[in-house]
Design a protein around this motif. Sequence first.
Motif, PDB file in Angstrom:
ATOM      1  N   ASP A 373       0.835  -1.200   0.000  1.00 31.17           N
ATOM      2  CA  ASP A 373       0.000   0.000   0.000  1.00 31.17           C
ATOM      3  C   ASP A 373       0.870   1.251   0.000  1.00 31.17           C
ATOM      4  N   LEU A 374       1.872   1.287   0.878  1.00 28.40           N
ATOM      5  CA  LEU A 374       2.724   2.477   0.977  1.00 28.40           C
ATOM      6  C   LEU A 374       3.559   2.657  -0.286  1.00 28.40           C
ATOM      7  N   LEU A 375       4.079   1.556  -0.833  1.00 31.22           N
ATOM      8  CA  LEU A 375       4.881   1.626  -2.070  1.00 31.22           C
ATOM      9  C   LEU A 375       4.038   2.160  -3.215  1.00 31.22           C
ATOM     10  N   SER A 376       2.788   1.709  -3.306  1.00 31.88           N
ATOM     11  CA  SER A 376       1.953   2.183  -4.424  1.00 31.88           C
ATOM     12  C   SER A 376       1.613   3.657  -4.226  1.00 31.88           C
ATOM     13  N   ARG A 377       1.454   4.077  -2.967  1.00 27.66           N
ATOM     14  CA  ARG A 377       1.190   5.505  -2.736  1.00 27.66           C
ATOM     15  C   ARG A 377       2.415   6.359  -3.078  1.00 27.66           C
ATOM     16  N   LEU A 378       3.596   5.756  -2.997  1.00 24.48           N
ATOM     17  CA  LEU A 378       4.823   6.472  -3.363  1.00 24.48           C
ATOM     18  C   LEU A 378       5.118   6.345  -4.866  1.00 24.48           C
ATOM     19  N   ALA A 384       5.523  -2.435  -5.331  1.00 24.29           N
ATOM     20  CA  ALA A 384       4.223  -2.649  -4.704  1.00 24.29           C
ATOM     21  C   ALA A 384       3.636  -3.983  -5.151  1.00 24.29           C
ATOM     22  N   ARG A 385       3.736  -4.260  -6.464  1.00 21.95           N
ATOM     23  CA  ARG A 385       3.219  -5.542  -6.978  1.00 21.95           C
ATOM     24  C   ARG A 385       3.911  -6.716  -6.299  1.00 21.95           C
ATOM     25  N   ASP A 386       5.233  -6.627  -6.143  1.00 20.16           N
ATOM     26  CA  ASP A 386       5.975  -7.697  -5.455  1.00 20.16           C
ATOM     27  C   ASP A 386       5.435  -7.898  -4.045  1.00 20.16           C
ATOM     28  N   ALA A 387       5.208  -6.767  -3.350  1.00 13.13           N
ATOM     29  CA  ALA A 387       4.762  -6.853  -1.952  1.00 13.13           C
ATOM     30  C   ALA A 387       3.383  -7.511  -1.862  1.00 13.13           C
ATOM     31  N   PHE A 388       2.451  -7.100  -2.753  1.00 11.92           N
ATOM     32  CA  PHE A 388       1.119  -7.725  -2.725  1.00 11.92           C
ATOM     33  C   PHE A 388       1.212  -9.207  -3.077  1.00 11.92           C
ATOM     34  N   ASN A 398     -10.451 -16.170   2.485  1.00 16.88           N
ATOM     35  CA  ASN A 398     -10.990 -15.831   1.158  1.00 16.88           C
ATOM     36  C   ASN A 398     -11.161 -14.335   0.955  1.00 16.88           C
ATOM     37  N   ALA A 399     -11.735 -13.671   1.961  1.00 19.95           N
ATOM     38  CA  ALA A 399     -12.010 -12.237   1.848  1.00 19.95           C
ATOM     39  C   ALA A 399     -10.694 -11.485   1.653  1.00 19.95           C
ATOM     40  N   GLU A 400      -9.678 -11.896   2.391  1.00 18.16           N
ATOM     41  CA  GLU A 400      -8.373 -11.232   2.292  1.00 18.16           C
ATOM     42  C   GLU A 400      -7.727 -11.491   0.930  1.00 18.16           C
ATOM     43  N   ARG A 401      -7.889 -12.731   0.452  1.00 21.96           N
ATOM     44  CA  ARG A 401      -7.276 -13.074  -0.838  1.00 21.96           C
ATOM     45  C   ARG A 401      -7.875 -12.208  -1.952  1.00 21.96           C
ATOM     46  N   GLU A 402      -9.198 -12.082  -1.949  1.00 20.35           N
ATOM     47  CA  GLU A 402      -9.852 -11.267  -2.976  1.00 20.35           C
ATOM     48  C   GLU A 402      -9.399  -9.817  -2.891  1.00 20.35           C
ATOM     49  N   PHE A 403      -9.287  -9.338  -1.670  1.00 20.20           N
ATOM     50  CA  PHE A 403      -8.866  -7.956  -1.455  1.00 20.20           C
ATOM     51  C   PHE A 403      -7.460  -7.733  -2.012  1.00 20.20           C
ATOM     52  N   LEU A 404      -6.545  -8.628  -1.678  1.00 19.14           N
ATOM     53  CA  LEU A 404      -5.151  -8.481  -2.121  1.00 19.14           C
ATOM     54  C   LEU A 404      -5.042  -8.589  -3.639  1.00 19.14           C
ATOM     55  N   ALA A 405      -5.823  -9.502  -4.212  1.00 22.02           N
ATOM     56  CA  ALA A 405      -5.794  -9.662  -5.673  1.00 22.02           C
ATOM     57  C   ALA A 405      -6.263  -8.376  -6.344  1.00 22.02           C
ATOM     58  N   ARG A 406      -7.287  -7.738  -5.753  1.00 27.00           N
ATOM     59  CA  ARG A 406      -7.770  -6.457  -6.312  1.00 27.00           C
ATOM     60  C   ARG A 406      -6.667  -5.411  -6.255  1.00 27.00           C
ATOM     61  N   ARG A 407      -5.962  -5.348  -5.137  1.00 24.72           N
ATOM     62  CA  ARG A 407      -4.879  -4.356  -4.998  1.00 24.72           C
ATOM     63  C   ARG A 407      -3.753  -4.620  -5.995  1.00 24.72           C
ATOM     64  N   LEU A 408      -3.446  -5.909  -6.165  1.00 26.15           N
ATOM     65  CA  LEU A 408      -2.381  -6.293  -7.103  1.00 26.15           C
ATOM     66  C   LEU A 408      -2.754  -5.837  -8.517  1.00 26.15           C
ATOM     67  N   GLN A 409      -4.033  -6.094  -8.890  1.00 23.21           N
ATOM     68  CA  GLN A 409      -4.544  -5.690 -10.205  1.00 23.21           C
ATOM     69  C   GLN A 409      -4.416  -4.178 -10.403  1.00 23.21           C
ATOM     70  N   ALA A 410      -4.650  -3.444  -9.330  1.00 17.74           N
ATOM     71  CA  ALA A 410      -4.709  -1.980  -9.417  1.00 17.74           C
ATOM     72  C   ALA A 410      -3.327  -1.345  -9.607  1.00 17.74           C
ATOM     73  N   CYS A 411      -2.264  -2.103  -9.363  1.00 15.18           N
ATOM     74  CA  CYS A 411      -0.903  -1.556  -9.476  1.00 15.18           C
ATOM     75  C   CYS A 411      -0.457  -1.552 -10.936  1.00 15.18           C
ATOM     76  N   ARG A 412      -0.797  -0.518 -11.624  1.00 15.65           N
ATOM     77  CA  ARG A 412      -0.388  -0.454 -13.036  1.00 15.65           C
ATOM     78  C   ARG A 412       0.453   0.779 -13.239  1.00 15.65           C
TER      79      ARG A 412
END
Lengths: 412, 116
Positions: A373-378, A384-388, A398-412
Motif C-alpha cells: 500500500d505504501l509503495l503504491s502511494r509512493l 508494490a506488486r511484489d509486496a502484494f 478468502n475475503a483477504e485473498r480477494e482484497f489483495l488480488a484487487r490491490r495487485l490488479q490496481a498496481c499499473r
Amino acid sequence: MMVDAADELVETLFRREAGKLSAWLVRLLGAARLELVEDAIQDAFGVALARWPSDGVPDRPAAWLAVAARNKALDRLKREARSMPLDESAAWRLGFAGPESLGRLDDTLALMFVACHPALERDEQTMLTLKTVCGFGVKEIARAYLSTPDAVAQRLVRAKRKIRDLNLAFEIPEGAEMTRRLPALLDTIYLLFTGGYTAGEGEPLIAPELCAEALRLALLLAEHPRAGTGAAQALAALICFQHARAGARVSGEGELILLADQDRTRWDGALIARGLDHLQKAMTADALTAMHVEAGIASLHATAASFEATDWRAVAHYYAMLEELKPSAVVQLNGAIATAFAEGPAAGLARLDRLDGAGKLDRYALYHAARGDLLSRLGRCSEARDAFGRALDCPVNNAEREFLARRLQACR
Amino acid sequence: MPDFILFLHRQAGPPPALAPEQIMAMIKDYSGWADRMRKEGRFKAGDKLTNDAGRVMRAKSGRISVTDGPYAESKELVGGYYIISAKDYDEACRIAESNPHFKYGGNIEVRQVDAV
C-alpha cells in the motif's frame, strides 16, 4: 413442524439459560460439583426435549428448566450419597432454592472466577468459561478453537477435575486475592473477543456470538464495585469500541470491509458512548496497562468523523507507548502504519523496512499488504506488486485473498 | 392480595438423625410444596435456616447482651419460613395446612405482613 419448533426453542434456551443455571446451581452445591451441575442441566434439557413437543411448552420455560435442573441435581446428590456421606446442608439448600434466585449477576461473576482459576492453563480457562459461563456446546467450542469435540471434551474433564481438587469457595474474591485472580479473567475475555473478532474461515456462526459474550462479561466485570479495576474498565472500553463497528465490518455478501471504507453511520453510537464512559473510569486507575493504550487507540478510531480526520499523530504516539508495554512484531507493524498516516508514506515505509530485519512478520500477510500500500502511494509500482504478491503467498482467508488480488490488479 | 409469613417452628435441639433416603424424601416434600405455590403464583420467598439455635440479643440495664438462642424458656425455634400471598388469614391457613411441616412434627405460625 411442532417437534422442530420445540427442538429449536430448547436449543435457543440452552444457549441463553445454561450459563445462568450453572452459576445458580454451583452457588448452591459448590464449585467442586461443577460436573454434577452440568450433568443435571443436561438432564433437564433432555426432559424438556422429550416432553415439550407433546405436552406443549410451559408458560415460563426458563423457570420450568430451573426447577427441573434442581430436581435432577437432587437426584444426583442422592446417588452421590451411595459412595459418601450425604451432604445434607447442600441438599437442603437445593431443596429450598427456586427460580426466584436465578440470574444473579454476582453468581455469574463468581463462576467466572472459578472457570478462570490460575491453576488452570490458558486454554482450559477459556474453554471452561465458554462451556459453563456462556453455555456453549463442546462442538461449538471445538469449532472456535479449530479442534475436535473429543479433544475439547477431554480438556474440559481435566479442567473440572483440577477445579474439584482445589475445593474453591464460590465467591468474588477480595483484596490481594482479587488482584491475583482478576488478570486471568481479563485475558480470557480478551481472547474470547479477539477469537471472535479475527475469526478465520469456517466459523462464521460462532464469531459474533463470541464477541457478544465477551462484551457481556467485560461489562459485568467493569460494573462490579471490586472487579471493576482500571484494567477491567479499559477492557470494557476496548470491546465497546471494537464491537460498535461490528455491523459495518462485513458487507451484505460477507466481505470484510476495512476501517477506511466503513460506513461510519452504521457504527453503534450508544456503544461508543458507553466505551468512552468506561475509558474515563479506566483513567482513574493508578497503573497504566497495555489494555488502557489499546482502548485509547480504539477510542481515536471510534470517535473520528472519517478515516482521514483520524488523529493519526495520537494513534502513532499510543502505538509507541504500546510497544513499550507489550512489545510485539504486530504492535510494531501497526505503529508503522499509523506513522505512515501521521507523517506520510515514506516515513511509514522506513519504519516497516526497519522491522523487516526481525523476520517475524515475513509470513504475515498484513505486513506485506501494508508495504504494498505504501509503495503504491509512493508511485513505486513494481515494488508494490511484489509486496502484494508476497502477501498472497501468506496464509489468508478468502475475503483477504480477494482484497489483495484487487490491490495487485490496481498496481499499473 | 396480602402476603403472609409462615414461620416453621420445630423442636429445639439437633434434628433427629435420619437415613439419607428419608432426608431426601423430606426435602422433596418441601420443595414440591414450594413448587406448587410457585405454580399457583403465590410463592414470594422461602428459606431454611441453619440447624443451630442462633443468637439472642437483649438490652439489660443499658447494655446489650448476646447469648446463644433460643430463649431459655422456649422449647421451639424457627427452622425456616415461607412468604406466600393469600386473600386472608383463613386462606393462608388453608394453604399452610398442606405444608409437609406438620407431617414432620413441626408447627407453623402464620402472620400477615402489614403492607405499606
